[in-house]
Write a protein that holds these residues in place. Sequence first.
Motif, PDB file in Angstrom:
ATOM      1  N   GLY A  46      43.787  54.335  78.500  1.00  0.00           N
ATOM      2  CA  GLY A  46      43.242  53.861  79.768  1.00  0.00           C
ATOM      3  C   GLY A  46      41.743  53.632  79.699  1.00  0.00           C
ATOM      4  O   GLY A  46      41.127  53.725  78.635  1.00  0.00           O
ATOM      5  N   THR A  47      41.167  53.358  80.843  1.00  0.00           N
ATOM      6  CA  THR A  47      39.744  53.077  80.965  1.00  0.00           C
ATOM      7  C   THR A  47      39.141  53.981  82.021  1.00  0.00           C
ATOM      8  O   THR A  47      39.749  54.212  83.071  1.00  0.00           O
ATOM      9  CB  THR A  47      39.506  51.603  81.370  1.00  0.00           C
ATOM     10  N   THR A  48      37.941  54.477  81.741  1.00  0.00           N
ATOM     11  CA  THR A  48      37.174  55.202  82.741  1.00  0.00           C
ATOM     12  C   THR A  48      36.146  54.238  83.308  1.00  0.00           C
ATOM     13  O   THR A  48      35.311  53.715  82.570  1.00  0.00           O
ATOM     14  CB  THR A  48      36.491  56.443  82.136  1.00  0.00           C
ATOM     15  N   TYR A  49      36.228  53.982  84.610  1.00  0.00           N
ATOM     16  CA  TYR A  49      35.311  53.083  85.304  1.00  0.00           C
ATOM     17  C   TYR A  49      34.213  53.895  85.972  1.00  0.00           C
ATOM     18  O   TYR A  49      34.468  54.986  86.482  1.00  0.00           O
ATOM     19  CB  TYR A  49      36.059  52.274  86.373  1.00  0.00           C
ATOM     20  N   PHE A  50      33.006  53.343  85.997  1.00  0.00           N
ATOM     21  CA  PHE A  50      31.856  53.987  86.624  1.00  0.00           C
ATOM     22  C   PHE A  50      31.267  53.048  87.658  1.00  0.00           C
ATOM     23  O   PHE A  50      31.120  51.852  87.394  1.00  0.00           O
ATOM     24  CB  PHE A  50      30.773  54.289  85.584  1.00  0.00           C
ATOM     25  N   ALA A  51      30.861  53.594  88.812  1.00  0.00           N
ATOM     26  CA  ALA A  51      30.238  52.793  89.856  1.00  0.00           C
ATOM     27  C   ALA A  51      29.129  53.577  90.539  1.00  0.00           C
ATOM     28  O   ALA A  51      29.277  54.775  90.798  1.00  0.00           O
ATOM     29  CB  ALA A  51      31.284  52.365  90.893  1.00  0.00           C
ATOM     30  N   GLY A  52      28.037  52.894  90.814  1.00  0.00           N
ATOM     31  CA  GLY A  52      26.916  53.480  91.535  1.00  0.00           C
ATOM     32  C   GLY A  52      25.880  52.414  91.828  1.00  0.00           C
ATOM     33  O   GLY A  52      25.912  51.329  91.240  1.00  0.00           O
ATOM     34  N   ALA A  55      19.563  54.005  91.164  1.00  0.00           N
ATOM     35  CA  ALA A  55      19.483  55.033  90.123  1.00  0.00           C
ATOM     36  C   ALA A  55      20.875  55.504  89.728  1.00  0.00           C
ATOM     37  O   ALA A  55      21.114  55.835  88.561  1.00  0.00           O
ATOM     38  CB  ALA A  55      18.638  56.211  90.601  1.00  0.00           C
ATOM     39  N   SER A  56      21.791  55.522  90.676  1.00  0.00           N
ATOM     40  CA  SER A  56      23.165  55.921  90.364  1.00  0.00           C
ATOM     41  C   SER A  56      23.840  54.899  89.457  1.00  0.00           C
ATOM     42  O   SER A  56      24.683  55.255  88.633  1.00  0.00           O
ATOM     43  CB  SER A  56      23.972  56.108  91.651  1.00  0.00           C
ATOM     44  N   ALA A  57      23.477  53.619  89.574  1.00  0.00           N
ATOM     45  CA  ALA A  57      23.985  52.593  88.656  1.00  0.00           C
ATOM     46  C   ALA A  57      23.462  52.850  87.250  1.00  0.00           C
ATOM     47  O   ALA A  57      24.188  52.681  86.262  1.00  0.00           O
ATOM     48  CB  ALA A  57      23.589  51.195  89.128  1.00  0.00           C
ATOM     49  N   SER A  58      22.206  53.269  87.157  1.00  0.00           N
ATOM     50  CA  SER A  58      21.647  53.611  85.848  1.00  0.00           C
ATOM     51  C   SER A  58      22.393  54.781  85.230  1.00  0.00           C
ATOM     52  O   SER A  58      22.680  54.781  84.027  1.00  0.00           O
ATOM     53  CB  SER A  58      20.160  53.957  85.976  1.00  0.00           C
ATOM     54  N   MET A  59      22.710  55.785  86.045  1.00  0.00           N
ATOM     55  CA  MET A  59      23.486  56.914  85.536  1.00  0.00           C
ATOM     56  C   MET A  59      24.876  56.459  85.111  1.00  0.00           C
ATOM     57  O   MET A  59      25.404  56.908  84.094  1.00  0.00           O
ATOM     58  CB  MET A  59      23.587  58.021  86.585  1.00  0.00           C
ATOM     59  N   VAL A 108      29.088  57.607  91.638  1.00  0.00           N
ATOM     60  CA  VAL A 108      27.863  58.382  91.836  1.00  0.00           C
ATOM     61  C   VAL A 108      27.146  57.763  93.024  1.00  0.00           C
ATOM     62  O   VAL A 108      26.798  56.583  92.994  1.00  0.00           O
ATOM     63  CB  VAL A 108      26.958  58.349  90.584  1.00  0.00           C
ATOM     64  N   SER A 109      26.955  58.554  94.076  1.00  0.00           N
ATOM     65  CA  SER A 109      26.315  58.054  95.283  1.00  0.00           C
ATOM     66  C   SER A 109      25.591  59.201  95.976  1.00  0.00           C
ATOM     67  O   SER A 109      26.224  60.187  96.365  1.00  0.00           O
ATOM     68  CB  SER A 109      27.357  57.460  96.236  1.00  0.00           C
ATOM     69  N   SER A 110      24.297  59.070  96.118  1.00  0.00           N
ATOM     70  CA  SER A 110      23.534  60.148  96.757  1.00  0.00           C
ATOM     71  C   SER A 110      24.043  60.428  98.163  1.00  0.00           C
ATOM     72  O   SER A 110      24.224  61.581  98.539  1.00  0.00           O
ATOM     73  CB  SER A 110      22.044  59.808  96.786  1.00  0.00           C
ATOM     74  N   SER A 111      24.300  59.382  98.923  1.00  0.00           N
ATOM     75  CA  SER A 111      24.761  59.589 100.297  1.00  0.00           C
ATOM     76  C   SER A 111      26.257  59.846 100.371  1.00  0.00           C
ATOM     77  O   SER A 111      26.737  60.474 101.319  1.00  0.00           O
ATOM     78  CB  SER A 111      24.434  58.364 101.155  1.00  0.00           C
TER      79      SER A 111
END
Length: 190
Positions: free
Chosen positions: A49-55, A58-62, A117-120
Amino acid sequence: MADWNDFAALLADNLARVEAETRGRVPVDIERAFALWAQWTVAVRSNGGTTYFAGNGASASMACHFSADLAKNARVRTQVFTDPSLLTAIGNDLCYADVFAEPLRWYGRESDLLITVSSSGNSPNVVRALEVAREKGLRSVALCAMGPDNASRDLADLCFFVPAATYGQAETAHSAILHHWMDIMESLPR
């Protein structure tokens, strides 16, 4: 807060008070939460499978950073939604709130994992991605902070909530959480 020692002490306090919970806001021991996250990630790797990341911001950078680390160091297939052409095309032609949800809708499978990843915890595009993950049967892990009543906590299968009141504290804590998860993943046999 201009004093380094105060910043560091507050960060340590925020990290010590991270709340981990499973879907439905069921509290889970922090060590159990990391073990569950690692178990899900190993399953993604084992099942192709695939692990997807979203932010955002700064969260996009992480998201980019840890997508690269997970692929390189743990040999897990990853995808991060930061391609400028894709972001701007979806933002312009559909709507910005769908910049993560649409690609996930196209490519996501039940054997995949979404990490947000989302601060809010309330960014509309992150919330929509979590909704699509749920609709498609993907597992999801959310890192959020700021207000305790945020949408990410209600939608994710596993959530790490940092009780930080500022972006600096939230983002630094999220980075620490992601690094700890990465250290766990690197320690596991491949």
